[in-house]
Design a protein around this motif. Structure first.
Motif, PDB file in Angstrom:
ATOM      1  N   ASP A 171      37.641  26.114  68.137  1.00 48.10           N
ATOM      2  CA  ASP A 171      37.312  26.726  66.850  1.00 48.10           C
ATOM      3  C   ASP A 171      36.661  25.714  65.902  1.00 48.10           C
ATOM      4  OD1 ASP A 171      38.439  29.171  67.635  1.00 48.10           O
ATOM      5  OD2 ASP A 171      40.444  28.551  66.967  1.00 48.10           O
ATOM      6  N   HIS A 172      35.645  26.186  65.171  1.00 48.40           N
ATOM      7  CA  HIS A 172      34.982  25.388  64.133  1.00 48.40           C
ATOM      8  C   HIS A 172      34.573  24.008  64.652  1.00 48.40           C
ATOM      9  CE1 HIS A 172      36.083  28.476  61.285  1.00 48.40           C
ATOM     10  NE2 HIS A 172      37.377  28.293  61.512  1.00 48.40           N
ATOM     11  N   LYS A 174      31.655  22.709  65.121  1.00 50.49           N
ATOM     12  CA  LYS A 174      30.589  22.056  64.346  1.00 50.49           C
ATOM     13  C   LYS A 174      31.166  21.311  63.143  1.00 50.49           C
ATOM     14  CE  LYS A 174      26.006  22.944  62.371  1.00 50.49           C
ATOM     15  NZ  LYS A 174      26.218  22.133  61.165  1.00 50.49           N
ATOM     16  N   ARG A 175      32.196  21.878  62.541  1.00 52.57           N
ATOM     17  CA  ARG A 175      32.828  21.196  61.409  1.00 52.57           C
ATOM     18  C   ARG A 175      33.448  19.868  61.844  1.00 52.57           C
ATOM     19  NH1 ARG A 175      36.391  25.920  58.437  1.00 52.57           N
ATOM     20  NH2 ARG A 175      34.705  27.459  58.168  1.00 52.57           N
ATOM     21  N   ASP A 178      30.509  17.472  62.329  1.00 56.03           N
ATOM     22  CA  ASP A 178      29.890  17.120  61.048  1.00 56.03           C
ATOM     23  C   ASP A 178      30.823  16.307  60.160  1.00 56.03           C
ATOM     24  OD1 ASP A 178      27.680  18.510  61.874  1.00 56.03           O
ATOM     25  OD2 ASP A 178      28.050  20.292  60.652  1.00 56.03           O
ATOM     26  N   LYS A 279      37.352  35.429  68.218  1.00 52.71           N
ATOM     27  CA  LYS A 279      36.664  34.706  67.155  1.00 52.71           C
ATOM     28  C   LYS A 279      36.513  35.602  65.921  1.00 52.71           C
ATOM     29  CE  LYS A 279      35.355  30.702  69.075  1.00 52.71           C
ATOM     30  NZ  LYS A 279      35.670  29.386  68.484  1.00 52.71           N
ATOM     31  N   ARG A 283      40.111  33.752  64.905  1.00 52.48           N
ATOM     32  CA  ARG A 283      40.246  32.544  65.730  1.00 52.48           C
ATOM     33  C   ARG A 283      41.715  32.180  65.979  1.00 52.48           C
ATOM     34  NH1 ARG A 283      35.602  31.771  62.665  1.00 52.48           N
ATOM     35  NH2 ARG A 283      33.766  31.191  63.889  1.00 52.48           N
ATOM     36  N   ASP A 284      41.891  31.144  66.812  1.00 50.44           N
ATOM     37  CA  ASP A 284      43.231  30.634  67.154  1.00 50.44           C
ATOM     38  C   ASP A 284      44.131  31.756  67.648  1.00 50.44           C
ATOM     39  OD1 ASP A 284      45.347  28.921  67.528  1.00 50.44           O
ATOM     40  OD2 ASP A 284      45.988  28.986  65.431  1.00 50.44           O
TER      41      ASP A 284
END
Length: 299
Positions: A171-172, A174-175, A178, A279, A283-284
């Protein structure tokens, strides 16, 4: 090394085995070439086949050809043929039938040892090449192509229709990349890969997405397994900053629609639909076969 020896003469078999075993090799001897082939099929650890050309019911050339087909199924195997009549025609036919080497019968000790040293070098190289061709370099899991090949082989071995698939996605992600850098992102991928690889046939399909095929498990068992994976991922902390992770999971199982050459692809596609719903639902969580129910409330 484990070595299969095939000859119609038990005396020849004893001679060769007596040369191999003191050197630490394990010799499996056969007078029946069909039985030897069945043993090769059932024993992937065998690295060398030494066969006389004068064997039955499969001829030595037929056994070479069949063994070469086994080796093409992504396993290292070195085939040595032997004959009491060392003619150029025999050598050419043996090599054309898939043999890697040719030796006179009965072989002399030093020549046999030299050829086995060459066989060990070649099978080690083959094994390394297979590993490079099949393995995702970051995680050590099967890459996409190898995963579908292995899962397809598992599907063909299923007799009772109990075959399930799990798709997982960080999950997430890209975060994470970044906010913490790609090094932490790589650690996250490796940590999740170690968890999903614990059971079944596991592969990295690309990026932060993983797949597991579970032969012998029905839908409820696969869903419970996915929930255990979800909880284990939730407990992970990676990097000096103790970055927390979570994954979403989609689960599917075999049914009458999963038949034919695209059975595994259909199974994975249905798990992918369930993953998409997980998703979309926050999520999770684990979603089963696009039926959209989470097994556990997201934390």
């Amino acid at each position: 090394m484990q070595i299969v020896i095939v000859d119609s003469s038990r005396v020849v078999l004893r001679i060769i085995a007596s040369l191999l075993e003191p050197r630490g090799h394990t010799a499996h001897v056969f007078t029946d070439s069909r039985a030897a082939l069945a043993f090769l099929e059932a024993t992937p650890a065998v690295r060398v086949l030494i066969t006389s050309l004068e064997v039955r019911p499969l001829t030595g050339l037929e056994l070479c050809w069949s063994a070469r087909l086994l080796a093409e199924e992504r396993r290292p195997l070195h085939v040595i043929t032997m004959s009491s009549a060392h003619h150029v025609r025999n050598l050419a036919e043996a090599l054309d039938s898939g043999a890697d080497d040719f030796i006179e019968k009965p072989p002399g000790a030093e020549e046999l040892y030299a050829r086995l040293r060459a066989a060990e070098r070649m099978t080690t190289i083959q094994e390394q090449l297979i590993r490079l061709a099949e393995t995702d370099p970051l995680t050590g899991l099967y890459n996409r192509r190898a995963f579908f090949a292995r899962a397809g082989a598992a599907e063909r071995s299923v007799r009772d229709g109990r075959l399930s698939a799990i798709l997982a996605d960080i999950d997430h992600f890209k975060r994470i990349n970044d906010g913490h850098g790609h090094d932490i992102g790589d650690l996250a991928i490796q940590a999740v890969a170690e968890i999903v690889a614990a059971e079944g046939i596991a592969g990295r399909l690309g990026g932060e997405e993983f797949a597991v095929v579970l032969p012998g498990l029905g839908l409820a068992e696969a869903a419970a397994h996915a929930e255990r994976l979800r909880q284990q991922v939730r407990a992970l902390r990676v990097g000096a900053g103790a970055v927390a992770l979570s994954c979403s999971f989609g689960v599917s199982t075999w049914d009458d629609a999963c038949t034919g050459s695209d059975a595994v692809a259909a199974l994975i596609k249905r798990a992918d639909v369930a993953l998409y719903e997980a998703k979309a639902a926050g999520r999770d969580r684990v979603i089963v076969q696009a039926a959209a129910y989470p097994l556990a409330k997201a934390g």
